[in-house]
Scaffold this motif. Structure first.
Motif, mmCIF file in Angstrom:
data_model
loop_
_atom_site.group_PDB
_atom_site.id
_atom_site.type_symbol
_atom_site.label_atom_id
_atom_site.label_comp_id
_atom_site.label_asym_id
_atom_site.label_seq_id
_atom_site.Cartn_x
_atom_site.Cartn_y
_atom_site.Cartn_z
ATOM 1 N N LEU A 223 0.824 -1.206 0.000
ATOM 2 C CA LEU A 223 0.000 0.000 0.000
ATOM 3 C C LEU A 223 0.862 1.262 0.000
ATOM 4 C CD1 LEU A 223 -2.852 -0.949 2.497
ATOM 5 C CD2 LEU A 223 -3.027 -0.666 0.019
ATOM 6 N N LYS A 224 1.985 1.230 0.705
ATOM 7 C CA LYS A 224 2.877 2.391 0.705
ATOM 8 C C LYS A 224 3.482 2.615 -0.682
ATOM 9 C CE LYS A 224 4.202 1.980 5.569
ATOM 10 N NZ LYS A 224 5.317 1.721 6.513
ATOM 11 N N HIS A 225 3.871 1.520 -1.341
ATOM 12 C CA HIS A 225 4.406 1.642 -2.699
ATOM 13 C C HIS A 225 3.345 2.193 -3.650
ATOM 14 C CE1 HIS A 225 6.721 0.718 -6.302
ATOM 15 N NE2 HIS A 225 5.671 0.080 -6.776
ATOM 16 N N ARG A 226 2.106 1.722 -3.488
ATOM 17 C CA ARG A 226 1.020 2.230 -4.323
ATOM 18 C C ARG A 226 0.764 3.714 -4.045
ATOM 19 N NH1 ARG A 226 -4.410 -0.886 -3.507
ATOM 20 N NH2 ARG A 226 -2.943 -2.609 -3.874
ATOM 21 N N LYS A 227 0.855 4.101 -2.794
ATOM 22 C CA LYS A 227 0.646 5.509 -2.435
ATOM 23 C C LYS A 227 1.699 6.396 -3.091
ATOM 24 C CE LYS A 227 0.843 8.605 1.561
ATOM 25 N NZ LYS A 227 1.015 8.698 3.030
ATOM 26 N N ARG A 228 2.976 5.982 -3.061
ATOM 27 C CA ARG A 228 4.037 6.778 -3.694
ATOM 28 C C ARG A 228 3.839 6.866 -5.205
ATOM 29 N NH1 ARG A 228 7.192 3.975 0.239
ATOM 30 N NH2 ARG A 228 7.744 2.396 -1.305
ATOM 31 N N ARG A 229 3.373 5.776 -5.796
ATOM 32 C CA ARG A 229 3.150 5.781 -7.238
ATOM 33 C C ARG A 229 2.039 6.758 -7.610
ATOM 34 N NH1 ARG A 229 0.084 2.152 -10.403
ATOM 35 N NH2 ARG A 229 -0.164 0.807 -8.584
ATOM 36 N N TYR A 230 0.950 6.777 -6.837
ATOM 37 C CA TYR A 230 -0.138 7.719 -7.125
ATOM 38 C C TYR A 230 0.275 9.155 -6.828
ATOM 39 C CZ TYR A 230 -3.327 3.778 -7.677
ATOM 40 O OH TYR A 230 -3.954 2.639 -8.128
ATOM 41 N N GLN A 231 1.170 9.359 -5.869
ATOM 42 C CA GLN A 231 1.664 10.706 -5.607
ATOM 43 C C GLN A 231 2.475 11.230 -6.789
ATOM 44 O OE1 GLN A 231 3.743 10.038 -1.914
ATOM 45 N NE2 GLN A 231 2.071 10.884 -0.678
ATOM 46 N N GLY A 240 -5.996 20.870 -12.443
ATOM 47 C CA GLY A 240 -7.324 21.149 -12.953
ATOM 48 C C GLY A 240 -7.835 20.171 -13.980
ATOM 49 N N SER A 241 -7.010 19.211 -14.399
ATOM 50 C CA SER A 241 -7.425 18.245 -15.416
ATOM 51 C C SER A 241 -8.175 17.090 -14.785
ATOM 52 C CB SER A 241 -6.202 17.722 -16.176
ATOM 53 O OG SER A 241 -5.350 16.994 -15.305
ATOM 54 N N ASN A 242 -8.948 16.381 -15.610
ATOM 55 C CA ASN A 242 -9.690 15.219 -15.119
ATOM 56 C C ASN A 242 -8.759 14.068 -14.748
ATOM 57 O OD1 ASN A 242 -12.144 16.522 -15.471
ATOM 58 N ND2 ASN A 242 -12.358 15.818 -17.590
ATOM 59 N N ARG A 243 -7.662 13.934 -15.483
ATOM 60 C CA ARG A 243 -6.719 12.853 -15.186
ATOM 61 C C ARG A 243 -6.055 13.077 -13.826
ATOM 62 N NH1 ARG A 243 -2.469 12.437 -18.139
ATOM 63 N NH2 ARG A 243 -2.338 10.157 -18.272
ATOM 64 N N ARG A 244 -5.770 14.328 -13.495
ATOM 65 C CA ARG A 244 -5.212 14.617 -12.170
ATOM 66 C C ARG A 244 -6.244 14.338 -11.072
ATOM 67 N NH1 ARG A 244 -1.048 18.031 -9.997
ATOM 68 N NH2 ARG A 244 -1.593 18.778 -7.907
ATOM 69 N N ALA A 245 -7.506 14.644 -11.359
ATOM 70 C CA ALA A 245 -8.561 14.368 -10.379
ATOM 71 C C ALA A 245 -8.706 12.868 -10.140
ATOM 72 C CB ALA A 245 -9.871 14.976 -10.853
ATOM 73 N N ARG A 246 -8.597 12.057 -11.208
ATOM 74 C CA ARG A 246 -8.670 10.595 -11.037
ATOM 75 C C ARG A 246 -7.502 10.078 -10.216
ATOM 76 N NH1 ARG A 246 -10.358 10.666 -16.545
ATOM 77 N NH2 ARG A 246 -8.248 10.132 -17.211
ATOM 78 N N ALA A 247 -6.300 10.620 -10.481
ATOM 79 C CA ALA A 247 -5.140 10.200 -9.696
ATOM 80 C C ALA A 247 -5.296 10.591 -8.226
ATOM 81 C CB ALA A 247 -3.873 10.821 -10.277
ATOM 82 N N LYS A 248 -5.894 11.755 -7.982
ATOM 83 C CA LYS A 248 -6.103 12.193 -6.612
ATOM 84 C C LYS A 248 -7.101 11.282 -5.902
ATOM 85 C CE LYS A 248 -7.388 16.228 -3.861
ATOM 86 N NZ LYS A 248 -7.834 17.650 -3.899
ATOM 87 N N LEU A 251 -5.310 8.145 -4.973
ATOM 88 C CA LEU A 251 -4.405 8.391 -3.852
ATOM 89 C C LEU A 251 -5.175 8.479 -2.539
ATOM 90 C CD1 LEU A 251 -1.642 9.146 -2.672
ATOM 91 C CD2 LEU A 251 -2.096 11.519 -3.324
ATOM 92 N N ASN A 252 -6.303 9.183 -2.547
ATOM 93 C CA ASN A 252 -7.099 9.300 -1.324
ATOM 94 C C ASN A 252 -7.633 7.940 -0.870
ATOM 95 O OD1 ASN A 252 -6.676 12.062 -1.344
ATOM 96 N ND2 ASN A 252 -8.609 12.514 -2.360
ATOM 97 N N LYS A 253 -8.026 7.118 -1.814
ATOM 98 C CA LYS A 253 -8.529 5.795 -1.475
ATOM 99 C C LYS A 253 -7.436 4.932 -0.842
ATOM 100 C CE LYS A 253 -11.036 1.876 -3.476
ATOM 101 N NZ LYS A 253 -11.621 1.306 -4.728
ATOM 102 N N THR A 254 -6.232 5.024 -1.379
ATOM 103 C CA THR A 254 -5.119 4.258 -0.824
ATOM 104 C C THR A 254 -4.757 4.754 0.576
ATOM 105 O OG1 THR A 254 -4.262 3.917 -3.066
ATOM 106 C CG2 THR A 254 -2.768 3.492 -1.238
ATOM 107 N N CYS A 255 -4.746 6.074 0.762
ATOM 108 C CA CYS A 255 -4.449 6.634 2.084
ATOM 109 C C CYS A 255 -5.498 6.197 3.106
ATOM 110 C CB CYS A 255 -4.388 8.152 2.007
ATOM 111 S SG CYS A 255 -2.983 8.792 1.060
ATOM 112 N N ALA A 256 -6.754 6.119 2.679
ATOM 113 C CA ALA A 256 -7.807 5.673 3.593
ATOM 114 C C ALA A 256 -7.598 4.213 3.995
ATOM 115 C CB ALA A 256 -9.166 5.852 2.930
ATOM 116 N N LYS A 257 -7.168 3.369 3.066
ATOM 117 C CA LYS A 257 -6.902 1.966 3.396
ATOM 118 C C LYS A 257 -5.773 1.842 4.411
ATOM 119 C CE LYS A 257 -8.522 -0.238 -0.873
ATOM 120 N NZ LYS A 257 -8.134 -1.080 -2.038
ATOM 121 N N ILE A 258 -4.727 2.626 4.223
ATOM 122 C CA ILE A 258 -3.603 2.582 5.158
ATOM 123 C C ILE A 258 -4.049 3.030 6.554
ATOM 124 C CG2 ILE A 258 -1.355 3.599 5.682
ATOM 125 C CD1 ILE A 258 -0.820 3.746 2.697
ATOM 126 N N ALA A 259 -4.822 4.105 6.618
ATOM 127 C CA ALA A 259 -5.293 4.601 7.904
ATOM 128 C C ALA A 259 -6.207 3.590 8.591
ATOM 129 C CB ALA A 259 -6.022 5.934 7.716
#
Length: 413
Positions: A223-231, A240-248, A251-259
């Motif tokens: 999960l930490k490796h996945r978090k760094r990759r999404y960062q 402001g792009s849609n692709r950046r919003a999808r990546a965000k 990333l938020n979903k992965t951070c929630a799993k870790i927490a």
């Protein structure tokens, strides 16, 4: 029996799209009211500060924070001249200003300079929500939101306090999902003091007890490796792009799993420790100072900054403060002791020498030759400090089992 409160988190299901939209609008309205009054308060505060610096005295508004009574009166006036605010619950939207009044009070009463002023809320924040302050209605696994209707509550295991009275509910939206944190007023059975004491030594990634147990935190390398990759993915994409919003969102979903994984480990570990003895002894660790950056200043730069940053990250990931807060209400009694020399003192003979700490895991006393796990030896010293023991003896078991998160936790003996 003594009265107390317990908070339980449920998954909130709006059931229909209309109710989901209404929940979002209610949360947006609370955010608008917060930002509206915060802007006004900041403007008044800056004007009063300028006035005080110019004329050499401080007006009353500089020393007195905005209280909930006056903010509530101002909100009533705003609601009367703003028609669309009347579509939402008066008590829910107004209660947003309760948190703002508390934030201002903490800012004005702070003497250390560590508490900042309240901040504006963004619509792009990871979480958003509102509070149902009173008359919380829960029936048939459903929560009633005023002026919206009934929404389903889902939780594995159901309601743990069927006889509890719901006093308040905080509805939160995290990463596109709705949750309800319900505060119950319950009658808690006071555990009897049987004289049992257990010492707990908190280390990076693990907890040691005076019963000879090492409770390791689950490894979250994937999960930490996945978090760094999404960062990295979010940083490379255009703002402001849609692709950046999808990546965000990923990333938020992965951070929630870790927490969630870390919170689960803290709950399981604290329950296991609290069930073994009435009194739990821990070190009074200054976590804030221990995880302070080692960068230093331009004139006096720090040393081994990257290594210290890694240690700080590991301390924060272990969550010592969270674990201690859970032990405070799960155990019959929580005692804090001075952490001085707990890792350098031999719990058999009491001799203190830093040379006895051979490695991070091995302790071998240079006085009596006693050898054991370093963290368990520290836990024994914490227990001795909590009980005021003057005599020492070898009471630890011969083996030191390792208990991980996914393994069944059973007491020794």
């Amino acid at each position: 029996m003594e009265p107390t409160h317990r908070q339980i988190t449920y998954r909130l299901l709006p059931v229909t799209r209309t109710k989901a939209k209404q929940l979002e609008r209610l949360a947006s309205t609370c955010r608008f009211v917060w930002n509206h009054f915060l802007a006004k308060q900041l403007n008044d505060y800056q004007f009063d500060r300028c006035f005080a610096d110019t004329y050499g005295f401080k007006p009353t508004s500089v020393n007195q924070p905005a209280n909930f009574f006056w903010l509530g009166k101002a909100f009533t006036a705003l609601r009367q001249r703003t028609p669309w605010l009347q579509d939402h619950s008066f008590s829910i939207v107004r209660y947003t200003l309760k948190y703002q009044a508390i934030a201002w009070r903490h800012f004005f009463n702070d003497t250390t300079g560590t508490v900042g002023m309240p901040k504006f809320k963004s619509r792009y924040a990871a979480s958003d929500g509102f509070t149902i302050p009173e008359q919380v209605k829960i029936a048939d696994e459903q929560l009633y939101v005023p002026k919206i209707g009934w929404c389903k509550l889902r939780r594995r295991g159901g309601d743990p306090f069927p006889e509890g009275v719901p006093k308040q509910a905080r509805v939160i939206q995290r990463h596109g999902k709705w949750y309800a944190v319900v505060a119950y007023a319950i009658e808690r059975e006071v555990p009897s003091d049987d004289g049992g004491v257990i010492g707990v030594d908190m280390n990076v990634g693990q907890v040691a007890t005076s019963e000879g147990e090492l409770l390791h935190q689950a490894r979250l390398d994937r999960l930490k490796h996945r978090k760094r990759r999404y960062q990295r993915m979010r940083a490379r994409r255009q703002k402001g792009s849609n692709r950046r919003a999808r990546a965000k969102r990923k990333l938020n979903k992965t951070c929630a799993k870790i927490a969630n994984q870390r919170r689960r480990w803290a709950h399981v570990t604290s329950r296991h420790i609290a069930d073994q003895a009435h009194t739990v002894a821990v070190e009074a660790l200054p976590v804030k100072h221990m995880s302070k950056s080692a960068k230093g200043t331009v004139d006096r730069p720090g040393k081994r900054v990257k290594q210290k940053a890694g240690l700080n990250r590991s301390i924060q990931e272990t969550g010592w403060g969270q674990l201690r807060a859970m032990l405070a209400y799960k155990a019959g009694r929580l005692v804090t002791v001075d952490p001085k020399y707990t890792s350098q003192r031999c719990h058999v003979c009491g001799h203190v020498d830093k040379r006895s700490r051979k490695t991070q895991a091995i302790f071998k006393c240079v006085q009596c030759g006693h050898e054991s796990n370093a963290d368990i030896n520290a836990a024994m010293n914490i227990k001795a400090s909590a009980t005021g023991a003057t005599g020492r003896a070898r009471v630890e078991p011969l083996g030191y089992p390792t208990i991980r998160q996914n393994e069944p936790v059973t007491p020794l003996g």
